[in-house]
Scaffold this active site. Structure first.
Site, PDB file in Angstrom:
ATOM      1  N   LYS A  33       1.583   7.294  -1.237  1.00  0.00           N
ATOM      2  CA  LYS A  33       2.599   6.228  -1.244  1.00  0.00           C
ATOM      3  C   LYS A  33       2.204   5.126  -2.231  1.00  0.00           C
ATOM      4  CE  LYS A  33       0.260   3.961   2.594  1.00  0.00           C
ATOM      5  NZ  LYS A  33       0.219   3.799   4.058  1.00  0.00           N
ATOM      6  N   TYR A 263      -4.870 -24.236 -15.039  1.00  0.00           N
ATOM      7  CA  TYR A 263      -3.905 -25.054 -14.278  1.00  0.00           C
ATOM      8  C   TYR A 263      -4.592 -25.769 -13.122  1.00  0.00           C
ATOM      9  CZ  TYR A 263       0.029 -22.760 -16.616  1.00  0.00           C
ATOM     10  OH  TYR A 263       0.929 -22.295 -17.531  1.00  0.00           O
TER      11      TYR A 263
HETATM   12  C1  LIG Z   1      -0.934   4.371   4.521  1.00  0.00           C
HETATM   13  C2  LIG Z   1      -0.938   5.272   5.690  1.00  0.00           C
HETATM   14  C3  LIG Z   1      -2.009   6.144   5.925  1.00  0.00           C
HETATM   15  C4  LIG Z   1      -3.268   6.123   5.113  1.00  0.00           C
HETATM   16  O1  LIG Z   1      -4.115   5.095   5.578  1.00  0.00           O
HETATM   17  P1  LIG Z   1      -5.556   4.930   4.926  1.00  0.00           P
HETATM   18  O2  LIG Z   1      -6.166   3.837   5.717  1.00  0.00           O
HETATM   19  O3  LIG Z   1      -5.323   4.544   3.504  1.00  0.00           O
HETATM   20  O4  LIG Z   1      -6.215   6.239   5.050  1.00  0.00           O
HETATM   21  C5  LIG Z   1      -1.909   7.045   6.962  1.00  0.00           C
HETATM   22  N1  LIG Z   1      -0.811   7.085   7.740  1.00  0.00           N
HETATM   23  C6  LIG Z   1       0.227   6.246   7.558  1.00  0.00           C
HETATM   24  C7  LIG Z   1       1.394   6.330   8.454  1.00  0.00           C
HETATM   25  C8  LIG Z   1       0.192   5.304   6.542  1.00  0.00           C
HETATM   26  O5  LIG Z   1       1.233   4.467   6.363  1.00  0.00           O
END
Ligand SMILES: *Cc1c(COP(=O)(O)O)cnc(C)c1O
Length: 372
Positions: A33, A263
């Site tokens: 993702k 800044y």
């Molecule tokens: C992002 C996510 C993961 C992965 O989590 P990590 O801590 O990066 O391993 C697993 N399951 C779901 C539903 C997520 O949204």
């Protein structure tokens, strides 16, 4: 080279995938993702699939569609699917969908009927995170599912931990127990999905009893620790950080002691020194609140950040003796093996977590995939 680039080591991605495969008998879902946590959706997915990922997982349906259209053949699960999504395309492309509401269930059913094809779904149950997932109304939800069970293929039931990075917390065991209860309840209405999954990276690394049939391997795939303080850093976990961020010194100049930088004039040079202007800013995902606990590596040394990060640039204190010149390449972060600041050091300097540092690197920064 151009102003900036993020080099992604796909062999590190492959190693990190094989590592978790070797630790578990569960299947592994590579979580890609958010543009593969900033590493580039398709290149990472292709590398993960080639290295043995059994599944690919995304939050958004658009990401899952990109994967399938980009040639990913393994099962794909998209779990952030509000009502109104293009479920027809998902079903056509054999994308598994997560459901945690009656509303989405009915839209998916309608889409499936119009295609004369059974949608593949994973039921999400809330076991304590209080984010996605069926919660108090699960009895009603399960009975609705039972009514339409010939029209859908229930492939999985899943949940998500709130505190997997704190393995000693009893909440983890409570979530696993509640998850088992929900699985039993579902089987009582005649639904026994093939796949049960609850483990993210932290649970995968610390709690074998959470592995079930599929591990959802996210941050670990990118070689980063789910929690540096509780679980140790990448090195101690034998993970290989895959992203190294490069930029340039737009300008090197000498300044006197006592000048203020940036800044708000929030920082002041203590001695005569040289400053370097780095060609990245918060528009590129460098957090504005980054402190001098981070900086860049250039001309063989670390140069700490000084003053506030601007939209397109930030300033580092090179020190009076630095040999860095205008136009030099700098390493902003990486795995630390060349002497550069690590992603974890940047996270600490910004009061955040490594997840956010890599994921926020913006679309103005090209991702480059050097071959070995
Ligand atoms: C992002 C996510 C993961 C992965 O989590 P990590 O801590 O990066 O391993 C697993 N399951 C779901 C539903 C997520 O949204």
């Amino acid at each position: 080279m151009s102003r900036a680039r993020a080099e992604i080591d796909l062999s590190a991605i492959a190693d990190n995938l094989k590592f978790i495969k070797s630790k578990s008998t569960a299947q592994v879902l590579a979580v890609v993702k958010a543009d593969a946590y900033g590493h580039g959706l398709l290149p990472v997915a292709i590398a993960a699939q080639a290295a043995g990922a059994d599944w690919l997982g995304t939050a958004l349906l658009e990401e899952a569609i990109t994967l399938r259209n980009g040639g990913i053949t393994k099962p794909i699960l998209a779990w952030l699917t509000p009502p109104g999504e293009d479920f027809k395309t998902a079903i056509k492309l054999d994308i598994d969908l997560s459901i945690s509401s009656i509303e989405v269930l009915s839209e998916i059913l309608t889409a499936g009927q119009s295609l004369n094809k059974k949608p593949r779904v994973h039921i999400e149950v809330d076991t304590g995170m209080s984010r996605g997932g069926v919660a108090e109304d699960w009895k009603q939800f399960f009975s609705e599912i039972a009514k339409v069970v010939e029209k859908i293929e229930v492939v999985g039931i899943w949940s998500h931990f709130a505190r997997a990075d704190e393995p000693g917390e009893k909440m983890n065991e409570e979530q696993i127990a509640l998850f088992s209860n929900r699985v039993d309840d579902l089987s009582k209405v005649g639904i026994s999905p093939k796949y049960l999954h609850i483990a993210n990276s932290a649970a995968a690394l610390t709690n074998k009893s959470s592995h079930k049939n599929i591990i959802r391997w996210g941050i670990g795939l990118y070689g980063l620790s789910p929690d540096v303080n509780n679980l140790g850093d990448s090195k101690s976990l034998t993970l290989h950080p895959a992203m190294r961020l490069y930029a340039k010194l737009q300008l090197v100049k000498s300044v006197k002691a006592g000048v203020t930088v940036g800044y708000g004039a929030t920082a002041k040079t203590k001695v005569d020194t040289k400053l370097g202007v780095v060609t990245l800013g918060y528009a590129d995902g460098i957090p504005r609140n980054a402190s001098n606990l981070a900086g860049v590596f250039v001309a063989g040394s670390r140069a700490p950040l000084i003053g506030r990060v601007s939209m397109d640039q930030f300033v580092v204190d090179l020190g009076i003796d630095s040999l860095a010149k205008t136009g030099d390449e700098v390493i902003v972060f990486g795995d630390g093996s060349k002497g550069e600041y690590t992603i974890d050091e940047w996270a600490k300097a910004c009061g955040t977590i490594n997840y956010e540092i890599v994921t926020r690197i913006g679309s103005r920064v090209p991702r480059i995939y050097p071959r070995e």
